[in-house]
Design an enzyme around this catalytic site. Structure first.
Site, short mmCIF file in Angstrom:
data_model
loop_
_atom_site.label_atom_id
_atom_site.label_comp_id
_atom_site.label_asym_id
_atom_site.label_seq_id
_atom_site.Cartn_x
_atom_site.Cartn_y
_atom_site.Cartn_z
CB CYS A 1 -17.67 -0.23 -17.49
SG CYS A 1 -18.00 0.33 -16.08
CB CYS B 1 -17.78 3.19 -21.18
SG CYS B 1 -17.17 4.80 -20.38
CE1 TYR C 1 -6.47 3.30 -0.50
CE2 TYR C 1 -4.32 3.31 -0.29
CZ TYR C 1 -5.33 2.57 -0.71
OH TYR C 1 -4.90 1.55 -1.61
CB CYS D 1 -22.47 4.71 -15.69
SG CYS D 1 -21.12 5.94 -15.38
CB CYS E 1 -13.95 3.58 -14.07
SG CYS E 1 -15.18 4.98 -14.13
CD GLU F 1 -3.07 -0.95 -0.06
OE1 GLU F 1 -2.90 0.10 -0.76
OE2 GLU F 1 -3.75 -1.77 -0.58
CG ASP G 1 -8.09 4.34 -4.39
OD1 ASP G 1 -9.38 4.23 -4.63
OD2 ASP G 1 -7.42 3.93 -5.13
#
Length: 299
Positions: A208, A205, A125, A214, A198, A42, A143
């Site tokens: 997606c 798209c 985060y 959306c 995305c 991370e 995030d």
DNA sequence: GATACGTGGGC
DNA sequence: TGCCCAAGTAT
């Protein structure tokens, strides 16, 4: 009229199966990874692409499989093995976090978000991400990927605002599944969707799972209307100067004479200021005789 | 809240 | 060719 915001349950039912089918096989997601491995990943992934983190993470895990192993090494070794990931202060903070885990937490990475948050280099985060991904906790992970997916799918805007708002955190919390394990998967699934589909520049798209619901798509994919995002200057900046100095020290086994260090930058005032700052931050250690090296290394 | 903080790859 | 961007944090 504005399309209705998709309900949380609808989003879950679309994104979770997509993630099950399309998730990347990343080493810090495998069953045999440790909480320490998750924490290291991370921090490395902060502002840094996965492809560049992979080899460095593998190397770190082989050198320092536990927090105590890293804590027992010199901070300068952490900076050296950080390589060219960028923002080398992250390596310094990860080393300091390892020392804190060893000295204050019995060598065990804490599972509580509030405790994680006290570790150097661990902000909101990263604390939430480690609690969720390493320990399966129900944490609100926000995030840049999550923000972008929410901005488009739920809010209907092309991009999120420059800074994280309270409303965004509340939205993310509202969308979190009740169940702990499901919530942890939801977090990583939304991040993965933002990373793979995305995306900021050219969203795919057509691939997606949220395309039919959306809010941004249903509104005709309006262009970003906010203020243009400011690019970071580079040529002639302190960052470029600092980068050169740290790189020279990283690539040298022996302590480096101050003259050699200063030779990487033509302008005296800026060069001296940068070196002083690096020393003050602990990224560079001055030795007797006008020599410098990465901090804590035996010589 | 704005700003500083590295680096390299993709479009 | 540059410009934009990549799982943020600390001050």
């Amino acid at each position: 009229m504005r399309p209705a915001r998709p309900a949380a349950g609808v989003l879950h039912d679309l994104v979770l199966p997509w993630y099950a089918a399309h998730q990347r096989d990343l080493p810090w997601r495998r069953p045999d990874r440790s909480p320490w491995g998750v924490l290291v990943s991370e921090v490395m992934l902060q502002q840094t692409p996965v492809s560049r983190v992979l080899p460095v993470w593998q190397r770190w895990m082989s050198l320092w499989p536990t927090p105590s192993a890293l804590a027992d090494a010199a901070a300068g070794e952490a900076v050296r093995e950080w390589g060219r990931l960028g923002y080398p202060r992250r390596a310094l903070r990860l080393h300091a976090a390892a020392v804190a885990v060893r000295d204050d937490h019995g060598g065990v990475v804490p599972a509580e978000e509030a405790v994680l948050r006290t570790l150097p280099g661990v902000g909101d985060y990263t604390a939430a991400a480690v609690a969720a991904f390493a320990f399966g906790r129900r944490a609100t992970v926000v995030d840049t990927n999550v923000r972008r997916v929410h901005a488009r799918a739920v809010t209907g805007t092309a991009l999120p605002a420059p800074s994280l708002s309270r409303a965004e955190v509340e939205l993310a919390t509202a969308l979190l599944p009740e169940d702990d394990a499901r919530a942890a998967v939801w977090n990583v699934a939304v991040m993965e969707l933002g990373a793979l589909v995305c995306t900021a520049r050219a969203p795919r798209c057509g691939d997606c799972p949220l395309a039919t619901v959306c809010a941004w798509r249903l509104a005709g994919s309006p262009a970003h209307d906010g203020p243009p995002r400011r690019g970071q200057a580079w040529q002639g900046t302190d960052r470029q100067c600092r980068g050169r100095m740290v790189q020279l020290l990283r690539d040298s086994t022996e302590p480096v004479p101050g003259d050699a260090l200063r030779a990487v930058w033509p302008e005296e005032a800026q060069r001296d200021r940068c070196l002083d700052a690096l020393v003050a931050e602990g990224l560079v250690e001055p030795l007797d005789g006008g020599l410098f090296r990465l901090p804590g290394l035996a010589s």
